[in-house]
Motif scaffolding. Structure first.
Motif, short mmCIF file in Angstrom:
data_model
loop_
_atom_site.label_atom_id
_atom_site.label_comp_id
_atom_site.label_asym_id
_atom_site.label_seq_id
_atom_site.Cartn_x
_atom_site.Cartn_y
_atom_site.Cartn_z
N THR A 27 0.83 -1.21 0.00
CA THR A 27 0.00 0.00 0.00
C THR A 27 0.86 1.26 0.00
N ALA A 29 -0.76 3.97 1.27
CA ALA A 29 -1.54 4.74 2.23
C ALA A 29 -0.71 5.13 3.45
N ARG A 82 -5.37 3.03 8.62
CA ARG A 82 -4.77 3.64 7.43
C ARG A 82 -5.78 4.55 6.75
N ASP A 83 -5.26 5.43 5.88
CA ASP A 83 -6.17 6.29 5.11
C ASP A 83 -6.29 5.77 3.69
N ASN A 84 -6.73 6.61 2.78
CA ASN A 84 -6.96 6.20 1.39
C ASN A 84 -6.00 6.93 0.45
N THR A 89 -4.13 1.44 -2.32
CA THR A 89 -4.44 1.64 -0.90
C THR A 89 -4.72 0.35 -0.15
N GLU A 119 -9.72 0.98 4.86
CA GLU A 119 -9.43 2.40 5.04
C GLU A 119 -10.26 2.99 6.17
N ASN A 120 -9.60 3.81 6.98
CA ASN A 120 -10.24 4.58 8.05
C ASN A 120 -11.00 3.71 9.05
#
Length: 278
Positions: A27, A29, A82-84, A89, A119-120
């Motif tokens: 990833t 991200a 983690r984010d995007n 990602t 994500e998130n």
């Protein structure tokens, strides 16, 4: 919330992250982590990143070092998310190892994950194995199960056959590029160039059983079973044998450890008997 501090010094934690070797596991991200000790002690949110270096590559482990004014003698739990960010990602995490570095001693704790990190979504990992009813992270487990229930909905696509997953989650599917890479690598082992394969199969239609044999290349050869492609009896036997006819042998006697009795399976024998003597 109580925090243990040492004046003038920060605690240092070395963190090793092992990314899985699945397709698309790496990833780009941003990944954040919080470390937890006992009695409510925890660090602030920390970003796992190495300057000017791509982190979280597929099948690789990366090392990070973070500092915190909070001193945790032994990390008992971590919070991770983690984010995007970036083009890739999806992230499959195998495990995370956390080591508290100090002059007296160093305590290392390993947290197993073995899952795709959405994500998130905040994941909590503890270093103890417990039964579900004793899980200290029951709320987190329940939320994760709710997500899985939405993703893995079952549907009977063909009446009479077992139910299947309605739509396989994206991170569990293989792309066409992946299948193509596998095919080309196999062909390369036999010295066959990809453009020859394309030219051979392009624009051809199957009009009879023999035409099917034209799709086989020198790399794999025409299977011996192709002699019976048009034989109904051979085809039926192969289907009954689950396409594994070379590994299945005829049973000539009831095994001594056969757990089922004749009375148990009598409704399914259609008037016959399991006695091999007649």
């Amino acid at each position: 919330m109580s925090k243990s501090k040492s004046k003038g010094t920060d605690a240092k934690y070395n963190i090793t992250v092992q990314t899985g070797d699945k397709k698309g596991a790496g990833t780009h991200a941003h990944v954040n982590i919080i470390l937890y000790g006992t009695d409510g002690i925890q660090t602030k949110e920390c970003k796992l990143s190495n300057f000017l270096k791509g982190d979280f590559k597929r099948g690789k482990f990366e090392s990070f070092s973070i500092k915190s004014e909070v001193h945790i003698s032994e990390v008992r739990k971590i919070e991770l998310w983690r984010d995007n960010n970036g083009s890739c990602t999806n992230w499959y995490l195998d495990w995370i190892e956390v080591t508290k570095c100090n002059k007296e001693n160093s305590i290392t704790t390993v947290f197993s994950a073995l899952k795709w990190i959405k994500e998130n979504y905040h994941y909590f990992f503890v270093n103890e194995t417990t039964l579900p009813q004793n899980d200290p992270m029951k709320v987190s487990r329940r939320r994760e199960m709710q997500v899985l229930q939405k993703e893995y909905q079952l549907d009977v696509k063909i009446p009479g056959l077992p139910a299947q997953v309605k739509v396989l989650p994206e991170d569990e599917t293989f792309s066409w590029h992946y299948f193509l890479d596998v095919l080309l690598s196999k062909l390369a082992e036999y010295g066959i160039e990809s453009h020859k394969l394309t030219k051979k199969g392009k624009g051809k239609e199957w009009k009879n059983v023999d035409d099917v044999k034209t799709v086989y290349t020198k790399a794999f050869g025409v299977p011996q079973s192709s002699k019976y492609f048009n034989d109904d009896m051979k085809f039926g036997r192969q289907r009954i044998s689950c396409l594994n006819s070379l590994l299945i042998e005829m049973c000539t006697a009831i095994p001594e450890n056969f757990a089922a009795t004749e009375d148990m399976i009598k409704p399914f024998l259609e008037g016959k008997t399991i006695n091999t003597s007649h």
